[in-house]
Write an enzyme that holds these catalytic residues in place. Structure first.
Site, PDB file in Angstrom:
ATOM      1  CG  HIS A  67       4.599   5.415  -1.565  1.00 45.99           C
ATOM      2  ND1 HIS A  67       4.615   4.110  -2.718  1.00 45.99           N
ATOM      3  CD2 HIS A  67       6.256   5.779  -2.647  1.00 45.99           C
ATOM      4  CE1 HIS A  67       5.444   4.401  -3.703  1.00 45.99           C
ATOM      5  NE2 HIS A  67       5.832   4.662  -3.380  1.00 45.99           N
TER       6      HIS A  67
ATOM      7  CB  CYS B  45       9.067   5.815  -3.591  1.00 40.25           C
ATOM      8  SG  CYS B  45       8.523   7.960  -4.458  1.00 40.25           S
TER       9      CYS B  45
END
Length: 252
Positions: free
Chosen positions: A212, A228
């Site tokens: 992301h 992440c």
């Protein structure tokens, strides 16, 4: 007596023509004493600045404000506390300077000699690079932020979903962990420039991990996340447009 007067008159008549013609006669040169002429002759050979030195500019004198005037000024300021002070108006505005990302983590075309097929995403969590394999032995390389110590992981997944300006719902474990540090996380944050997930998100398998964007681009290149894979917004937008759902993702 008469004889003497006649002789004097004759002498006067004889001298008068001589005096009249004296004014046309050549006069002798004027002689000046060396004691008087020497200083003037010496001045002709000197530097004019030595003969008449330039006056130095005088420093301006500061005007002293009488104590009574100063006291009245203080009284006026005290009587009008809401009036902005001149020093405050001239004070420079303090700006927060964010650290810069190392340019090595900007997107680059690099050679690739691995065995993965074009279209595969490979993430190196040691060097903090993401590679998108291309045709002809090439790859597009991006800088990324990866899991901080204690949140590292590896494995192979597929992109199962894609979102533009995604909402952020922190997991319960993260909320509890941050609360212990004195930081309260929201149960949900709407997508936008201030959202930690940034402009795009690619969801990996059935895990809570995503590739992301970020609202902290200066962290790219470090071990900074809770697992992440973090990218600059402009980089994740580019990657988002190039890979479809079902893309193979290898995290090493």
């Amino acid at each position: 007596m008469k004889t003497l007067l006649m002789l004097a008159a004759s002498a006067t008549l004889l001298a008068a023509p001589a005096l009249a013609y004296d004014r046309y006669a050549e006069r002798p040169p004027v002689m000046v004493s060396p004691d008087l002429s020497a200083p003037w002759v010496l001045q002709l050979g000197r530097d004019p600045a030595e003969v008449a030195p330039r006056r130095q500019a005088r420093e301006p004198k500061l005007r002293q404000v009488p104590p009574k005037v100063q006291q009245r000024a203080v009284q006026r300021r005290q009587a009008n506390p809401a009036q902005p002070q001149l020093a405050a108006l001239r004070a420079p505005e303090k700006r927060t300077v964010q650290p810069q990302m190392n340019p090595i983590y900007l997107p680059q075309q690099v050679a690739y000699d691995g065995g993965e097929k074009p279209g595969t995403i490979i993430i190196d969590t040691i060097e903090n690079f993401l590679y998108l394999v291309e045709e002809g032995g090439q790859a597009r390389r991006y800088g990324v932020g990866t899991g901080k110590p204690g949140f590292e992981w590896s494995g192979t997944h597929k992109v199962t979903a894609k979102r533009e300006w995604p909402d952020w719902r922190p997991p319960a474990e993260m909320i509890a962990r941050e609360r212990a540090k004195g930081r309260v996380l929201p149960a949900k944050m709407e997508g936008g420039p201030d959202n930690p997930l940034g402009a795009r998100a690619l969801y990996l398998g059935s895990t809570l991990y995503r590739i992301h964007g970020t609202n902290q681009p200066w962290t790219i290149g470090g071990a900074v996340s809770s697992g992440c894979i973090r990218m600059r917004n402009e980089d994740v937008i580019e990657l988002y447009e190039r890979v479809p759902v079902g893309t193979k993702v290898i995290v090493r």
